[in-house]
Design an enzyme around this catalytic site. Structure first.
Site, short mmCIF file in Angstrom:
data_model
loop_
_atom_site.label_atom_id
_atom_site.label_comp_id
_atom_site.label_asym_id
_atom_site.label_seq_id
_atom_site.Cartn_x
_atom_site.Cartn_y
_atom_site.Cartn_z
N HIS A 194 0.86 -1.19 0.00
CA HIS A 194 0.00 0.00 0.00
C HIS A 194 0.89 1.24 0.00
O HIS A 194 1.57 1.51 0.99
CB HIS A 194 -0.90 -0.02 1.24
CG HIS A 194 -1.90 -1.14 1.20
ND1 HIS A 194 -2.28 -1.84 2.32
CD2 HIS A 194 -2.59 -1.66 0.16
CE1 HIS A 194 -3.17 -2.76 1.96
NE2 HIS A 194 -3.37 -2.67 0.66
N GLU B 59 1.42 3.82 2.82
CA GLU B 59 1.93 3.37 4.11
C GLU B 59 3.45 3.47 4.14
O GLU B 59 4.18 2.47 4.23
CB GLU B 59 1.43 1.95 4.39
CG GLU B 59 -0.09 1.94 4.58
CD GLU B 59 -0.73 0.55 4.52
OE1 GLU B 59 -1.97 0.50 4.56
OE2 GLU B 59 -0.01 -0.45 4.41
N HIS C 221 3.01 -3.28 6.98
CA HIS C 221 1.98 -2.30 6.62
C HIS C 221 1.98 -1.14 7.59
O HIS C 221 2.68 -1.15 8.60
CB HIS C 221 0.59 -2.95 6.68
CG HIS C 221 0.28 -3.82 5.51
ND1 HIS C 221 -0.63 -3.48 4.56
CD2 HIS C 221 0.79 -5.03 5.14
CE1 HIS C 221 -0.69 -4.44 3.65
NE2 HIS C 221 0.16 -5.40 3.98
N GLU D 204 1.57 -4.27 11.40
CA GLU D 204 0.94 -2.96 11.25
C GLU D 204 1.66 -1.96 12.14
O GLU D 204 1.73 -2.14 13.35
CB GLU D 204 -0.54 -3.04 11.67
CG GLU D 204 -1.38 -4.01 10.88
CD GLU D 204 -1.84 -3.44 9.54
OE1 GLU D 204 -1.57 -2.25 9.27
OE2 GLU D 204 -2.47 -4.20 8.77
#
Ligand code: ZN
Length: 1021
Positions: free
Chosen positions: A762, A765, A859, A944
């Site tokens: 992504h 990110e 991420h 994350e």
């Protein structure tokens, strides 16, 4: 029971009707009020017993008796809180009756008036009552009453009456007709003007809040000031695929039922977690299935070339390393100029070319490797990262700074001294002033002019930023292919970023910021004379922009990872900004990165990014954006800093329309912030988060390759495949060189388990890239822990899975307009080449019995704090979903919990309690779930990292900087080593080394290894 109640109610009602005794009446009424408020269903019973008629007629009879009347009104109010009963009351004339009681300002009978207003507000919760009220002209009446009480209640004695009237207006304006009539009755002006008197008094907050809610709701909806919401950039897709991608489900505009509490409407966590439960995969067979290959088996053969380490001939290795030495000697003699050209730029093939054609190389040599020989600058000394132990980063930074200096002058090289600004301050601006250059010569000459300036800049550069080389950056950027064909570099990416010495606390949420901003927005409607409304930047219509206009900022975003579509000057120091959608889509607005120039000193500029899409944002919970000042950088402080105050994120009045190419009725949100720039007439950059471009990554790999010790570190950089946009997607292999050519050592080398890491699928990110940077720097470092770790594992790393998205300033998607992390079940070799080939490589590893021990996809998380892992567990998923599971039948290795538990201990930003091991249906096509299910990798994770900061541990209350993100990446490596010691059999030698290096507590002893999988089930949530 119900019958008893009903008959009791009948008795009460008949007594009410017949009673003439005042005390009895009051008693019955208060008993009724209590009963009604206790039992919500009592309202229905009242309605069934036709009690509403009784109460209404009783109210009528008592219009002259204020005490009785007040009690009647209380009963009425409680009855009306049931919508059906309220509607019935409305039909029977309750509202007319109440309007007889509600008077203009008076000190008489205020209790009765209050009761009547509250009863009316309750009645107006019914839409049919609201409609009736509007049709009968009550809305105007309510506005006049409100004005009257507002003007006369100068001592603020009757706040509850004023608020009650506002609640009536708030409910009426829940219906479309109500909002239109409110606007037609000058409601906006009346409430906006009156609320100005209330802002300074804290007691009046309930009034201000309610007024603001009404004003927000009634503000006329408008489309965004764009011709189309589709991205300014489109990319023709290979084959017959339409570039028009279907837009995802729109959220309904709930305005009509909308109860939006501005300062408190943000606790959506409960709702979310419930939704998550519905999303859990509860089909046991599906969870346990192992799908077959998504491609012909013969195709896997091509990936053998991506594992050259498994067939290495060490004879060759030796000569190679000698050759490397030679090439170093050669390159050290190259003159230092900025005009090096990287061969990779030339070698980029046509976008549709397939990986296979690239990799048809003979055994032993690495496809694409030739692309990565970057000439060294004479001044670029070999950068050896002499890290001691992880954790002592300060020391490391200093060491690296010293080792890393590009300056020949020893006096300069040791200190981080500010360099004076050049006399002609305009020279550095020139590079970044494309309009000016374009007007001179739009096609040629630009480069030569800028390269002169670049050379000058490079002379100034102190080269004291670890692992960053502006020379390499320029060289790499030249080879990077973008849709808009970028010709300009953003200064921060080129010059580099030095993390600040400490991280900044989260911004404390100040009361009332949001409502002040909203009122300021409403002022546009009330006082349009103040507005400038001039478009000062527009990538769709460059001619509409007015660069360099006096009293106006100049914006620019046409550089790698840049994202700003349009800027409109609203007032002298306020700008509305619009982000560009992801290429080939009409959505995913979140990432922004742009340059701004021509600012005044000591003036707070307000910026509103008006086309955000997420329902909520960490910007409401202490997060700041980041800013980079060129003047600061040239004075020796080259850094991205958290910046911005008066930050708020809220739903605005812009709505998407089908005509503009979007999902009809979709709501937009505003991110607003104020910035005071550090210097007058500076060049500053603002971004959603610390930028990390593709060229930055490529040049970083160049530096890393050269900084490693080739005798100890095995490093291979290959091209996984070309992206759609024609950029090579690098694949790295890192491990330790074998200790010797003895067969034992070679055997150990070949049999090391794999760890597979990747990041940045992504593009928005960027935090994931900083974490990956930390991982890579640690992995090639001379730290003894890194040395040991390399001996334990072979690392396969795809540091940037979505280069095109990153380059073109996307937030979520690739050039095909797809979220690449939703393509893992069946990636298309044409549309999703990086996913297709990463999955192919993983298939290959599985097919030779070498599926990775750990798989982790880095991420960033925009809604949560801390760093945490998502993993996969059948049992936890079924338990969470409340499924009855025979745990004796389903056996599951709980080894997936070991790594996060270790991380919780060794990484300060990491929090175990935020981790989740649930398999959601909506995630079935993510890397984590597919690698777990199809490759059988027990430890398959998504890591994350927050954009904001931490709520636990060492960094509690602080926003993370790049240093903390990088630290996370290096601690991840440390955790892998501990995982190895805990979970895998290893030699006495390794254990002894580990015991020396790590402060081993009981948990990392060999005995622990024996019981490694015996985590008691009771410890699971
Ligand atoms: Zn992500």
């Amino acid at each position: 029971m119900a019958e008893q109640e009903a008959s009791g109610l009948q008795v009460l009602l008949s007594t009410l009707q017949s009673s003439c005794d005042k005390d009895v009446l009051l008693n019955i009424l208060s008993v009724l009020t209590d009963l009604l408020s206790l039992d919500r269903k009592f309202g229905i019973k009242v309605q069934k017993a036709e009690a509403t008629d009784v109460i209404l007629s009783l109210t009528r009879q008592n219009l002259g008796h204020h005490l009785n009347l007040t009690h009647c009104l209380w009963v009425l109010r409680v009855c009306a809180s049931n919508v059906a009963a309220g509607t019935m009351l409305g039909i029977n004339g309750a509202m007319e009756l109440l309007f007889k009681v509600i008077t203009p300002y008076s000190k008489q009978h205020v209790r009765t008036v209050r009761a009547a207003i509250e009863a009316l507000a309750a009645l107006l919760k019914s839409k049919s009552n609201s409609r009736q009220a509007v049709n009968r002209g009550y809305l105007g009446g309510l506005l006049r009453l409100y004005q009257d009480w507002h003007h006369n209640d100068v001592s603020n004695n009757y706040i509850y009456i004023r608020r009650g009237l506002l609640l009536c207006l708030k409910h009426i304006t829940n219906i479309q007709l109500g909002r239109e009539t409110f606007l037609g009755s000058r409601g906006m002006e009346i409430l906006f003007t009156s609320v100005q008197d209330c802002l300074s008094c804290k007691n009046l907050d309930p009034i201000v809040t309610t007024v603001t809610q009404i004003l927000r709701k009634c503000y006329p909806k408008e489309p965004l000031p764009l011709v189309t919401v589709r991205s300014s950039y489109s990319f023709p897709l290979p084959g017959n695929v339409k570039t028009e991608r279907p837009c995802m489900g729109s959220e309904d505009d709930n305005e009509s039922d909308g109860e939006e509490d501005m300062e408190t409407d943000l606790n959506k966590d409960d709702v979310e977690s419930k939704e998550e439960d519905y999303d859990l995969e509860t089909d046991v067979n599906k969870l346990r299935s192992r799908p077959g290959l998504d491609r012909p088996e013969e195709e896997l053969g091509q990936y053998e070339a991506m594992c050259p380490e498994l067939s290495l001939n060490f004879q060759e290795l030796d000569s190679e390393s000698e050759e490397e030495k030679k090439s170093e000697d050669r390159t050290e003699n190259l003159p230092s100029t900025s005009s090096h050209f990287i061969p990779s730029g030339n070698s980029v093939k046509d976008p549709n070319c397939r990986w296979r054609t690239q990799s048809g190389t003979e055994a032993g040599s690495d496809p694409g490797e030739k692309d990565f020989k970057v000439p060294l600058q004479s001044s670029a000394k070999k950068e050896k990262c002499s890290r001691s132990l992880i954790g002592e980063k300060r020391e490391i930074v200093e060491t690296v700074q010293n080792a890393n200096s590009y300056e020949e002058d020893p006096a300069k090289s040791d200190t981080f001294s500010p360099c004076p600004l050049p006399k002609e301050a305009a020279w550095y601006k020139k590079i970044f002033n494309p309009q000016c250059e374009a007007s001179i010569d739009p096609t040629s000459g630009v480069r030569s002019e800028t390269s002169e300036i670049m050379t000058k800049l490079l002379e100034e550069h102190q080269g004291n930023i670890p692992f960053h080389s502006p020379h390499f950056y320029i060289a790499r950027a030249k080879g990077t292919k973008s849709i808009p064909a970028y010709r300009d570099l953003a200064f921060p990416d080129f010059w580099g970023h030095q993390p600040p010495p400490s991280c900044k606390p989260m911004l404390e949420r100040q009361y009332g910021v949001q409502r002040d901003k909203v009122l300021d927005d409403v002022r546009r409607l009330i006082q349009p004379g103040d507005l400038i409304g001039r478009t000062v930047f527009d990538i769709d219509e460059p001619s509409h922009s007015s660069p360099g206009a006096p009293d106006c900022l100049t914006f620019f975003s046409k550089f790698e990872s840049g994202n700003l579509r349009k800027a409109i000057q609203v007032r002298e120091f306020e700008y509305d900004l619009i982000m560009n959608a992801d290429v080939n889509t009409n959505q995913h607005h979140q990432w922004f990165y742009f340059e701004v120039r021509g600012m005044k000193l000591a003036v707070p500029y307000r910026f509103n990014i008006i086309n955000c899409e997420k329902l909520n944002s960490q910007f409401n919970y202490g997060m700041q954006l980041v800013m980079y000042s060129v003047k600061e950088a040239l004075q020796g402080r080259p850094l991205w800093l958290r910046a911005g105050h008066n930050i708020s994120y809220y739903k605005n009045h812009y709505r998407c329309s089908a005509a503009a190419g979007g999902a009809r009725g979709k709501c937009y949100y505003t991110l607003t912030f104020s910035i005071e720039f550090p210097h007058e007439d500076d060049v500053c950059y603002l971004a959603y988060h610390y930028p990390y471009t593709y060229s930055a990554m490529m040049s970083h790999l160049d530096v890393l390759e050269q900084s490693r010790n080739p005798k100890k570190v095995y490093w291979r950089q290959q091209v996984l495949c070309q992206t759609l946009g024609g950029n090579p997607c690098p694949l790295l292999t890192i491990t330790a060189m074998p200790e010797s050519r003895k067969s034992d050592d070679l055997e150990q080398f070949y049999s090391r388990p794999y760890v597979f890491l990747m990041a940045r699928v992504h593009p928005g990110e960027s935090n994931a890239s900083w974490v990956m940077k930390g991982t890579l720097e640690f992995l090639v470092s001379s730290d003894p822990i890194a040395d040991l770790l390399r001996k334990c594992f072979i690392f396969k790393i795809v540091p940037m899975l979505n280069p095109d998205g990153v380059i073109n300033g996307n937030h979520r998607c690739s050039l095909s307009g797809d979220d690449l992390n939703r393509q893992w079940l069946a990636p298309s070799s044409q549309l999703h080449p990086t996913i297709y080939h990463t999955k192919g490589l993983l298939y290959y590893l599985r097919s030779i019995g070498r599926a990775p021990l750990v798989f982790c996809d880095y991420h960033g998380h925009s809604q949560k704090k801390n760093v945490f892992l998502y993993g996969c567990s059948i049992k936890e998923t079924l338990w969470q979903a409340g499924c009855m599971v025979d745990t004796a039948v389903i056996t599951e290795d709980v080894g997936y919990r070991t790594l996060p538990k270790i991380l919780d201990k060794v990484a300060p930003a990491f929090v175990m309690s935020s981790c989740s091991f649930l398999v959601e249906k909506s995630r079935e096509s993510t890397a984590r779930v597919v690698v777990w299910q199809e490759m059988g990798v027990l430890r398959s994770y998504t890591m994350e990292s927050t954009y904001c900061g931490c709520s636990h541990g060492l960094y509690k209350g602080l926003q993370l900087g790049t240093q903390e993100l990088e630290e996370m990446g290096s601690k991840f490596c440390l955790a892998l080593l501990i995982l190895h010691l805990k979970s895998l059999p290893c030699s006495k030698k390794v254990m002894a080394q580990a015991a020396l290096l790590l402060d081993l507590d009981e948990e990392i002893t060999i005995t622990d290894r024996a019981q490694r999988l015996e985590v008691p089930l009771s410890s699971l949530p």
